[in-house]
Motif scaffolding. Sequence first.
Motif, short mmCIF file in Angstrom:
data_model
loop_
_atom_site.label_atom_id
_atom_site.label_comp_id
_atom_site.label_asym_id
_atom_site.label_seq_id
_atom_site.Cartn_x
_atom_site.Cartn_y
_atom_site.Cartn_z
N VAL A 623 47.73 40.89 34.53
CA VAL A 623 47.33 40.66 33.24
C VAL A 623 46.88 39.29 33.05
CG1 VAL A 623 47.55 40.69 30.73
CG2 VAL A 623 48.06 42.94 32.22
N GLU A 624 47.77 38.36 33.43
CA GLU A 624 47.73 36.93 33.07
C GLU A 624 46.94 36.06 34.17
OE1 GLU A 624 52.08 36.56 30.98
OE2 GLU A 624 51.69 36.08 33.13
N LEU A 625 46.57 36.55 35.23
CA LEU A 625 45.79 35.55 36.06
C LEU A 625 44.32 35.70 36.04
CD1 LEU A 625 47.73 36.11 39.75
CD2 LEU A 625 47.31 33.96 38.22
N TYR A 626 43.87 36.93 35.14
CA TYR A 626 42.44 37.05 35.09
C TYR A 626 41.93 36.71 33.58
CZ TYR A 626 42.78 38.83 39.89
OH TYR A 626 43.10 38.98 41.09
N PRO A 627 40.79 36.27 33.54
CA PRO A 627 40.25 36.26 32.08
C PRO A 627 39.80 37.31 31.41
CG PRO A 627 38.37 35.66 33.66
CD PRO A 627 39.90 35.92 34.50
N THR A 628 39.52 37.35 29.98
CA THR A 628 39.54 38.62 29.33
C THR A 628 38.34 39.60 29.85
OG1 THR A 628 40.46 37.33 27.35
CG2 THR A 628 39.04 39.53 26.91
N ASP A 629 37.26 38.81 30.10
CA ASP A 629 36.10 39.80 30.60
C ASP A 629 36.43 40.21 32.07
OD1 ASP A 629 35.78 37.21 31.53
OD2 ASP A 629 33.65 37.41 31.29
N LYS A 630 37.33 40.06 32.58
CA LYS A 630 37.56 40.18 33.75
C LYS A 630 38.88 41.09 34.08
CE LYS A 630 33.66 38.45 35.36
NZ LYS A 630 33.24 37.79 34.15
N ARG A 631 39.61 41.24 33.35
CA ARG A 631 41.02 41.62 33.24
C ARG A 631 41.42 42.97 33.70
NH1 ARG A 631 42.84 39.57 28.50
NH2 ARG A 631 43.35 37.56 29.46
N ALA A 632 40.67 43.77 32.67
CA ALA A 632 40.67 45.22 33.05
C ALA A 632 40.07 45.62 34.51
CB ALA A 632 40.05 46.10 32.08
N THR A 633 39.19 44.88 34.60
CA THR A 633 38.56 45.30 36.16
C THR A 633 39.28 44.82 37.20
OG1 THR A 633 36.16 44.71 35.13
CG2 THR A 633 36.59 44.76 37.45
N ALA A 634 39.92 43.70 37.37
CA ALA A 634 40.89 43.23 38.26
C ALA A 634 42.10 44.23 38.40
CB ALA A 634 41.11 41.76 38.11
N PHE A 635 42.57 44.46 37.10
CA PHE A 635 43.84 45.34 37.13
C PHE A 635 43.22 46.94 37.73
CE2 PHE A 635 47.94 45.48 34.77
CZ PHE A 635 48.36 46.68 35.62
N GLY A 636 42.25 47.15 37.47
CA GLY A 636 41.72 48.63 37.95
C GLY A 636 41.48 48.53 39.31
N ILE A 637 40.93 47.47 40.12
CA ILE A 637 40.91 47.22 41.52
C ILE A 637 42.33 47.40 42.24
CG2 ILE A 637 40.09 45.95 43.42
CD1 ILE A 637 37.95 44.59 41.59
N LEU A 638 43.05 46.53 41.84
CA LEU A 638 44.31 46.41 42.38
C LEU A 638 45.29 47.77 42.15
CD1 LEU A 638 45.16 42.78 41.28
CD2 LEU A 638 44.89 43.51 43.53
N ASN A 639 45.12 48.43 40.92
CA ASN A 639 45.69 49.66 40.74
C ASN A 639 45.22 50.75 41.81
OD1 ASN A 639 46.39 52.23 38.67
ND2 ASN A 639 48.12 50.87 39.25
N GLY A 640 44.04 51.03 41.75
CA GLY A 640 43.17 51.65 42.83
C GLY A 640 43.76 51.49 44.10
N LEU A 641 43.93 49.99 44.56
CA LEU A 641 44.35 49.95 45.93
C LEU A 641 45.86 50.52 46.09
CD1 LEU A 641 43.65 48.44 48.74
CD2 LEU A 641 44.74 46.51 47.60
N CYS A 642 46.66 50.23 45.14
CA CYS A 642 47.99 50.75 44.65
C CYS A 642 47.84 52.33 45.07
CB CYS A 642 48.48 50.60 43.37
SG CYS A 642 49.89 51.35 43.19
#
Length: 691
Positions: A623-642
């Motif tokens: 959550v903290e490593l990415y800006p607001t307009d990319k936060r959920a996208t980055a989390f979604g990518i990593l969680n999809g890889l999970c």
Amino acid sequence: GGREANQVSDDYRYQDGNYDAANDSYYRGGDEPAHEEDAQSDVTEGHDEDDEVYEGEYQGIPHPDDIKEKQKQRAPAMADEYRDRADLMAERMEDEEQLAHQYENIIEECGHGRFQWTLFFVLGLALMADGVEVFVVGFVLPSAEKDMCLSSSNKGMLGLIVYLGMMVGAVLLGGLADKLGRKQCLIISLAINAAFAFLSSFVQGYGFFLFCRLISGLGIGGTLPIVFAYFSEFLSREKRGEHLSWLCMFWMIGGIYASAMAWSIIPHYGWGFSMGTKYHFHSWRVFVLVCSLPCIASLVALKFMPESPRFLLEVGKHDEAWMILKQVHDTNMRAKGEPERVFTVSYIKTPKQVDEFIEIQSSTGTWYQRWLVRITTTLKQVWDNVLYCLTAQYRMNTLMLAVVWFTMALSYYGLIVWFPDMIRYLQDEAYESRVKIFDEEEVSHFTFNFTLENQIHRNGEYRNDKFIGMKFKEVKFEDSLFEDCYFEDVTSSETFFENCTIISTVFYNTDLYEHKFINCRLINSTFMKEKEGCHIDFEEDNDFLIYLVSFLGSLSVLPGNIISALLMDKIGRIKMIGGSMLISAVCCFFLFFGNSESAMIGWQCLFCGASIAAWNALDVITVELYPTDKRATAFGILNGLCKFGAILGNSIFSSFVGITKVVPILLASSALVGGGLLALRLPETREQVLM
């Protein structure tokens, strides 16, 4: 003329677009006396110690120099469409940095109180629904495989289809949350899950049930990225790590809820109904229905919660964001007994908006053309966000996080499936060791009306015998003779006839189908009114120990959750991830000593308790490593890889059950060590504000 003079005055106040909390009154600190009437007066009037200008007062003809300055100020805005996109993005980045620090101050002024705790429980129910979804299929599979007559390949597909849906949902809905809003996308996600989970409890066919669980998984897959992005944007820097970790406890509560409901519902065969001979609503379907309740409850409660103000500021909706922040402030102040405290923020910095070409057919064309343009444009924006996470600024962090998420998922989900399978394997070994063998028995004119279980009959002869209203479970007849026998209302499980001779025998209303007679000779024998479908024997087929294992495994993460929440902001995210993964790797080696059911349960609890801190810290740092307009996208990518790692882990680890323990243990421990060491190279984020 008066309006133009006011505009000139405003232009001088916001000259060069610079943010100055001390001079331009974007944000007034708590040191100044907060009087509501004065605040309203400041908004409607321009104050100057030498000359007061009142709204609506005639100010005369503007000076020519003022007009030139005004045109000079407006020139950059008018030329935005001709400016290079890189310049606009650089200006936006500067605005976002200013907004990040101002927003942190605003959240600190709003305080942490009733509003955050209310949102905590609402989003916790959504996270609980995600935890439930992981366990549902595993619990219903023993019953569903008989209710739907599933083959081994179909069972495997049903177990993996939920993870496949969650993988797609995490990427898609996480990306949409950065474009459409946290609340809206979370409502969509929960609605999809609730609708198809509810529907899956009623469908009878395997194909339709598989489809419903796939779409249900797709819906619930979006909740994890959205929930953490959503909640983090209402938390100050000092509270973020701790309270995001407390939120993770709801995933544990979801596992406990699913285990308890399975234990109390599935074994009760009578908790259902039938409509004719084709439609059966057994108790495992009641369990699926009950498991959708947390999702429905969260969906209803979410309707009363506001959108994330941080997201609204990113898309330029200043007034809506201000109203929500004032609501947060007033709610918390009233709960603290200080309703007289005034929200002192009058203006919040909004980033430069880089317009997108969206409504190409807003006034022309048909309705479906307009929707097609909206959908394709939004998906393109989501894809651009995905690519942005791999740009030079974020590439290294994204790749390292991807490896850590994947190794963690491969080992954790692989072992979570391997533990129950190993326990079941140990049970089967103990069961087979108690088999009874009957050689050359001769039985005639006898009526069997009781259950035969775990037996092998060799070279037997059965003449004029009746098998009525009975059950065969794990029974095998080898090289035996059946002559003038009568089978009626017989059900069987794992029962076979091999190399047998069956003469003048009648089978009436039984499930002894053709495939159960292996290399047998059937002479003048008749099969009448065979049983249709598959039949469940709940008392035999559902093992309470499996529910107990999942229940204890979920409960064992409670100490780890508490420790991680209390220490997250003290020792940092990086040390938490690395330490937890390395300790979990050590726990894996103790599995070599798991030669009994109780030992396997104990090592499972130890492993789950040690690994939960790494999961919590991963959620926080992502959550903290990415800006607001990319936060959920980055989390979604990593969680999809999970979830992709979970699919591989389930497939690989389950294939070694009963063969060897060495490969699963070494694979899990090496993955954890590699991921833990790599995590130590990630940047620490506990001292930074949300960008």
